[in-house]
Structures are given as C-alpha cells and as structure tokens.
Design a protein around this motif. Structure first.
Motif, PDB file in Angstrom:
ATOM      1  N   PHE A 162       0.780  -0.979   0.362  1.00  0.00           N
ATOM      2  CA  PHE A 162       0.450  -0.106   0.256  1.00  0.00           C
ATOM      3  C   PHE A 162       0.872   1.295   0.396  1.00  0.00           C
ATOM      4  O   PHE A 162       0.931   1.814  -0.921  1.00  0.00           O
ATOM      5  N   HIS A 163       1.529   1.739   0.906  1.00  0.00           N
ATOM      6  CA  HIS A 163       2.294   2.357   1.171  1.00  0.00           C
ATOM      7  C   HIS A 163       3.678   3.587  -0.123  1.00  0.00           C
ATOM      8  O   HIS A 163       3.586   4.031  -0.841  1.00  0.00           O
ATOM      9  N   PRO A 164       3.830   1.239  -0.506  1.00  0.00           N
ATOM     10  CA  PRO A 164       5.133   1.992  -1.643  1.00  0.00           C
ATOM     11  C   PRO A 164       4.077   2.280  -3.383  1.00  0.00           C
ATOM     12  O   PRO A 164       4.099   2.812  -3.925  1.00  0.00           O
ATOM     13  N   SER A 165       2.701   1.777  -3.478  1.00  0.00           N
ATOM     14  CA  SER A 165       1.895   2.404  -4.358  1.00  0.00           C
ATOM     15  C   SER A 165       1.533   3.812  -3.953  1.00  0.00           C
ATOM     16  O   SER A 165       1.772   4.793  -5.074  1.00  0.00           O
ATOM     17  N   MET A 166       0.967   4.095  -2.811  1.00  0.00           N
ATOM     18  CA  MET A 166       1.052   5.425  -2.769  1.00  0.00           C
ATOM     19  C   MET A 166       2.012   6.543  -2.259  1.00  0.00           C
ATOM     20  O   MET A 166       1.112   7.709  -2.468  1.00  0.00           O
ATOM     21  N   LYS A 167       2.953   5.906  -2.322  1.00  0.00           N
ATOM     22  CA  LYS A 167       4.383   6.773  -1.789  1.00  0.00           C
ATOM     23  C   LYS A 167       4.100   7.288  -1.028  1.00  0.00           C
ATOM     24  O   LYS A 167       4.113   9.465  -0.738  1.00  0.00           O
ATOM     25  N   SER A 168       3.403   7.369   0.124  1.00  0.00           N
ATOM     26  CA  SER A 168       3.387   8.038   1.190  1.00  0.00           C
ATOM     27  C   SER A 168       4.054   7.876   2.652  1.00  0.00           C
ATOM     28  O   SER A 168       3.735   8.497   3.143  1.00  0.00           O
ATOM     29  N   LYS A 169       4.619   7.095   2.212  1.00  0.00           N
ATOM     30  CA  LYS A 169       6.385   6.918   3.441  1.00  0.00           C
ATOM     31  C   LYS A 169       7.010   6.560   3.244  1.00  0.00           C
ATOM     32  O   LYS A 169       8.226   5.309   3.399  1.00  0.00           O
ATOM     33  N   ARG A 170       7.879   7.204   1.628  1.00  0.00           N
ATOM     34  CA  ARG A 170       8.832   7.107   0.748  1.00  0.00           C
ATOM     35  C   ARG A 170      10.275   8.114   1.151  1.00  0.00           C
ATOM     36  O   ARG A 170       9.419   9.152   1.268  1.00  0.00           O
ATOM     37  N   ARG A 171      11.246   7.618   1.510  1.00  0.00           N
ATOM     38  CA  ARG A 171      12.144   8.315   1.069  1.00  0.00           C
ATOM     39  C   ARG A 171      12.049   9.474  -0.127  1.00  0.00           C
ATOM     40  O   ARG A 171      13.076   9.371  -1.178  1.00  0.00           O
ATOM     41  N   LEU A 172      11.464  10.516   0.012  1.00  0.00           N
ATOM     42  CA  LEU A 172      11.690  11.281  -1.784  1.00  0.00           C
ATOM     43  C   LEU A 172      11.422  12.823  -1.272  1.00  0.00           C
ATOM     44  O   LEU A 172      11.196  12.771  -0.134  1.00  0.00           O
TER      45      LEU A 172
END
Length: 363
Positions: A350-360
């Motif tokens: 889920f989080h990888p798909s939504m990019k909600s908890k990635r070091r961006l």
C-alpha cells in the motif's frame, strides 16, 4: 534463541521511557525553546497524520491554555495542499514518528516557502523531515517493530505537554507553583501506569468474550479526550481490522446516535472535565438500548456496569496520556485473540504504491 517483541511489550515499557523523557526535558527542548523565544509566535499549527495527528489533538487545548497562543491542528495533506491563509507569526509543527512521511515533509517545505517558523517532531534523528525543518524536537521513543504505534503516541503526547509547560514557564506565562504541579502530576501519572495496565488486563479477562463478539466499535470523547478516542479507534481498526466509528461527544448527538442499536459496542471517555456529567448521561441513555456500553473513567467516579475504571490520577488537563493506556492493552489483547498478525500490514504494497512513506525529495 531470538525473542520477538510484541506490541504489549512496548505498552509495559512505557513508564520507564516516559519518565526518562521528563527527566531529560530541558536538554530535549533546549534548541526548540531558544528558537521559539526568538520568534514572536501568535499562532501555532500542528500538522500530522494518524497517531501524530491524534497526539496533537490530545494536547491541543492544554497547549493553547498554557502558552496563551491560538492552536490549530490540521491533517498534513490538507495543510500542504489546501490551506492558504497565514501570517508571519505562525509556528508550524510537522509531526511524523518515522520522519519519512511525504505529507509531513511537504508541510515543512510549504511553511518554509511562506517564511514561517518550522519545527519537526519525530523519533528519528537524521530522518528526511529534519533535513527541511528549521528546528527539531527528537522524541526518544525509539523504533517500534511490532505494528501499531503505542509508545510513540504516548511519548509524543508527553513531549508536547512538556514543550508547552517549559516554554510557558520560560516566557513567564506560568507561575513556578503551577509549573511544579504539572511536572509532579506527569510523574505521578507515569508512576501509576503499571496499576492502570494491570486494571486493563483484569478488565479484558472479565469482558473478552463480549468484546470479541463485536463486529464494529464506536468511540466518543470530549475536549482533549476526543484525540484519545481518535487514537483508540484508529488502533482498534488497525489491529482487529473491523469497522470503527469515532465521534466528538457533542457531534455524536447530531445525527450519528441514530445508528446505535442493540449490537453497538461503545466506549465513552469520561474524564473530570466540564462535560463529565453529560457523558455519563449519554452512557446511561444508550444503556437502555445496548448492553455493550463501556465508560472509561476513574474507579471512584460513579462507575457504571461494564466500566473500565483504573485508579487514574485524573488530572483534567493531562488525562489523555493515561486514558489511552488501558485501550492499548485492550486493542492488543483483542487482536491477538482474533488471530491477527499485527506485525504485518494487511496490504504490504500500500505505502509503496501511494508513495506516502518513502524517502522522496521535493526540490
């Protein structure tokens, strides 16, 4: 032999960790206080998601009362993408336990661009959010590897209390006697947590068969205990993974009450604040409709059948930090009985798909 840490282990570890935060509060807050006192702050906005948002909601009114400054709490994404009216005397807190929430980082960036004073509140020193905020408060709660946040929530809430107390005292907005009373009360709450945990364990053992029959839960709180209700509801949802409804006490009476029936399981948070008697009246009303109503309140304060009633210290200003503790015991025990693996998210992508908890980076 490898020992796997369970969520309940963090619940039991909280008193020692929280006491250490109180004892080290001046060092912990020194950098922030130096920055705060140099800025003419007339408004504070807390931004966050999940438990971070709930911690701000659990301390909002106390902070406003103590610092004598307007306090607002916004969801991180809402602040970053939609809010648009500010003045230069606004202080923006971005709360993220991991320090890697993309929405929290966006809040800091937006506030920086507007020329506002920004502070990151996180447990992870050197995390992404600390690279953008002008100031930081590192909450020493450590990493949690057992699923839903427990000690991170209580540590953040406590740190926000201490931030308000120490800053108000340094700014001559708090008398020394009141400052000492607050610190001593927090220490008393922390010392009493082992008794609160034991009371919750006993209550669960008595009521577990009933609790596990629930197909959904309702939580209601008032004042800063609305934040506690939000946190309790979120964690029951995360762990037991069944529907949860959360209502501010007064809003409960404006429509949602129509959905209550004999199968409703309701937790009422009743601290000694100004809405105490009305909360009990609400519980008494619905007791005629559903037998599954649970009043969370101090043991000596007019207990109802089914009440979850530890011997709380019960300070009206600081109640949220102790009222959440028995709920942590309950949501762990209930989820474990239901066979939920709390260490593994239901949807691992889920989080990888939504990019909600990635070091961006947003440059």
């Amino acid at each position: 032999m490898t020992t796997t840490t369970e969520l309940i282990d963090y619940v039991y570890a909280q008193p020692a960790m929280l006491k250490e935060i109180v004892n080290n509060r001046k060092e912990l807050l020194k950098s922030f206080m130096d920055g705060f006192l140099k800025n003419n702050v007339s408004r504070i906005i807390f931004t966050g998601s999940g438990s971070s948002y709930n911690a701000a909601m659990s301390s909002r009114h106390f902070i406003e009362k103590t610092l004598q400054v307007e306090v607002q709490v916004e969801f991180a994404h809402t602040f970053a993408q939609y809010s648009c009216v500010y003045d230069k005397q606004t202080l923006v807190f971005a709360l993220s336990q991991s320090g890697e929430s993309t929405a929290a980082v966006e809040c800091v960036q937006k506030a920086n661009e507007l020329g506002l004073f920004t502070v990151a509140v996180t447990s992870q020193e050197g995390s992404l959010i600390t690279e953008f905020a002008q100031n930081q408060i590192i909450v020493p709660s450590g990493e949690e590897k057992a699923g839903a946040t427990t000690k991170g929530f209580t540590a953040t809430t406590l740190t926000l209390y201490l931030m308000a107390i120490e800053t108000a005292y340094a700014a001559n907005k708090l008398e020394e006697s009141e400052y000492n009373r607050y610190i001593q009360t927090l220490l008393s709450i922390i010392d009493n947590m082992k008794n609160t945990i034991a009371a919750a364990e006993a209550w669960y053992n008595e009521h577990k068969d009933e609790l596990l029959e629930a197909k959904s839960y309702v939580f209601s709180g008032t004042g800063d205990l609305y934040g506690t209700a939000m946190e309790a509801g979120l964690k029951f949802l995360e762990t037991s993974r069944i529907p949860v409804s959360i209502y501010e006490f007064e809003e409960f009476m404006h429509g949602p009450y129509n959905a209550i029936d004999e199968n409703s399981y309701i937790f009422y948070f009743a601290d000694p604040g100004q809405d105490y008697e009305r909360m009990l009246t609400l519980a008494d009303y619905f007791a005629k409709i559903t037998p599954h109503g649970f009043v969370v309140t101090k043991s000596s304060d007019q207990p109802r059948p089914g009440s979850l009633s530890p011997e709380f210290i019960n300070d009206p200003d600081l109640a949220p930090i102790e009222y959440i503790v028995p709920m942590q015991v309950l949501f762990f025990r209930a989820a474990k009985e239901r066979g939920v693996n709390m260490r593994t998210p239901r949807y691992v992508d889920f989080h990888p798909s939504m990019k909600s908890k990635r070091r961006l980076r947003f440059l």
